[in-house]
Write a protein that holds these residues in place. Sequence first.
Motif, PDB file in Angstrom:
ATOM      1  N   LEU A   1      41.205  23.529  43.254  1.00 55.62           N
ATOM      2  CA  LEU A   1      42.563  23.838  42.808  1.00 55.62           C
ATOM      3  C   LEU A   1      43.451  22.598  42.836  1.00 55.62           C
ATOM      4  CD1 LEU A   1      44.414  26.065  41.844  1.00 55.62           C
ATOM      5  CD2 LEU A   1      44.949  26.591  44.217  1.00 55.62           C
ATOM      6  N   ALA A   2      43.261  21.759  43.830  1.00 58.59           N
ATOM      7  CA  ALA A   2      44.048  20.521  43.919  1.00 58.59           C
ATOM      8  C   ALA A   2      43.705  19.565  42.777  1.00 58.59           C
ATOM      9  CB  ALA A   2      43.796  19.845  45.257  1.00 58.59           C
ATOM     10  N   ALA A   3      42.490  19.652  42.258  1.00 59.27           N
ATOM     11  CA  ALA A   3      42.059  18.757  41.186  1.00 59.27           C
ATOM     12  C   ALA A   3      42.613  19.179  39.825  1.00 59.27           C
ATOM     13  CB  ALA A   3      40.535  18.717  41.131  1.00 59.27           C
TER      14      ALA A   3
ATOM     15  N   LYS B   1      38.750  11.487  47.526  1.00 62.42           N
ATOM     16  CA  LYS B   1      37.581  11.197  46.695  1.00 62.42           C
ATOM     17  C   LYS B   1      37.032  12.471  46.062  1.00 62.42           C
ATOM     18  CE  LYS B   1      36.070   7.047  49.131  1.00 62.42           C
ATOM     19  NZ  LYS B   1      35.044   6.451  49.985  1.00 62.42           N
ATOM     20  N   GLN B   2      37.026  13.555  46.826  1.00 60.58           N
ATOM     21  CA  GLN B   2      36.536  14.825  46.287  1.00 60.58           C
ATOM     22  C   GLN B   2      37.464  15.360  45.209  1.00 60.58           C
ATOM     23  OE1 GLN B   2      36.225  17.256  49.774  1.00 60.58           O
ATOM     24  NE2 GLN B   2      34.249  16.398  50.395  1.00 60.58           N
TER      25      GLN B   2
ATOM     26  N   ALA C   1      44.185  16.604  36.566  1.00 52.13           N
ATOM     27  CA  ALA C   1      43.382  16.719  35.345  1.00 52.13           C
ATOM     28  C   ALA C   1      44.213  17.277  34.201  1.00 52.13           C
ATOM     29  CB  ALA C   1      42.158  17.597  35.600  1.00 52.13           C
ATOM     30  N   THR C   2      45.007  18.293  34.491  1.00 54.40           N
ATOM     31  CA  THR C   2      45.866  18.884  33.466  1.00 54.40           C
ATOM     32  C   THR C   2      46.924  17.893  33.013  1.00 54.40           C
ATOM     33  OG1 THR C   2      45.514  21.064  34.417  1.00 54.40           O
ATOM     34  CG2 THR C   2      47.400  20.818  32.976  1.00 54.40           C
ATOM     35  N   MET C   3      47.477  17.149  33.943  1.00 52.80           N
ATOM     36  CA  MET C   3      48.491  16.164  33.581  1.00 52.80           C
ATOM     37  C   MET C   3      47.912  15.101  32.651  1.00 52.80           C
ATOM     38  SD  MET C   3      50.720  13.799  36.087  1.00 52.80           S
ATOM     39  CE  MET C   3      51.806  12.553  35.464  1.00 52.80           C
ATOM     40  N   LEU C   4      46.718  14.621  32.949  1.00 52.70           N
ATOM     41  CA  LEU C   4      46.083  13.605  32.112  1.00 52.70           C
ATOM     42  C   LEU C   4      45.799  14.142  30.715  1.00 52.70           C
ATOM     43  CD1 LEU C   4      44.687  10.871  31.651  1.00 52.70           C
ATOM     44  CD2 LEU C   4      42.615  11.884  32.608  1.00 52.70           C
TER      45      LEU C   4
END
Length: 102
Positions: free
Chosen positions: A3-5, A89-90, A9-12
């Motif tokens: 969820l944190a990722a 990193k994760q 990712a969405t912003m990029l």
Amino acid sequence: IQLAALGPATMLCDSTMYLTTFISMATTNKLARAFARNDVDDQVSTVSHVMGLSLSVGILITLLINFAGENILAAIIGPASTASVETTKQVLSAALDYSRIR
């Protein structure tokens, strides 16, 4: 972690897609004028140029995310504190996976 990722990712992905909105605006304007004049040659020319431009931009974005995505996402996520280096990193790895899928 997953969820944190999603945030970086969405912003990029969304930011790169917002940069392409000029294509639809310019195409709509140019096609409207061609339709008003009933200029079929200009209509076909506009559509073919836009398709080529869209393909080029899509390839460029794909290459950017695949080859420079990790560095861009690391800048979006920010520096890791010493206590959460492994977690960062994760998150970075998961965010890169999400970006490549999108």
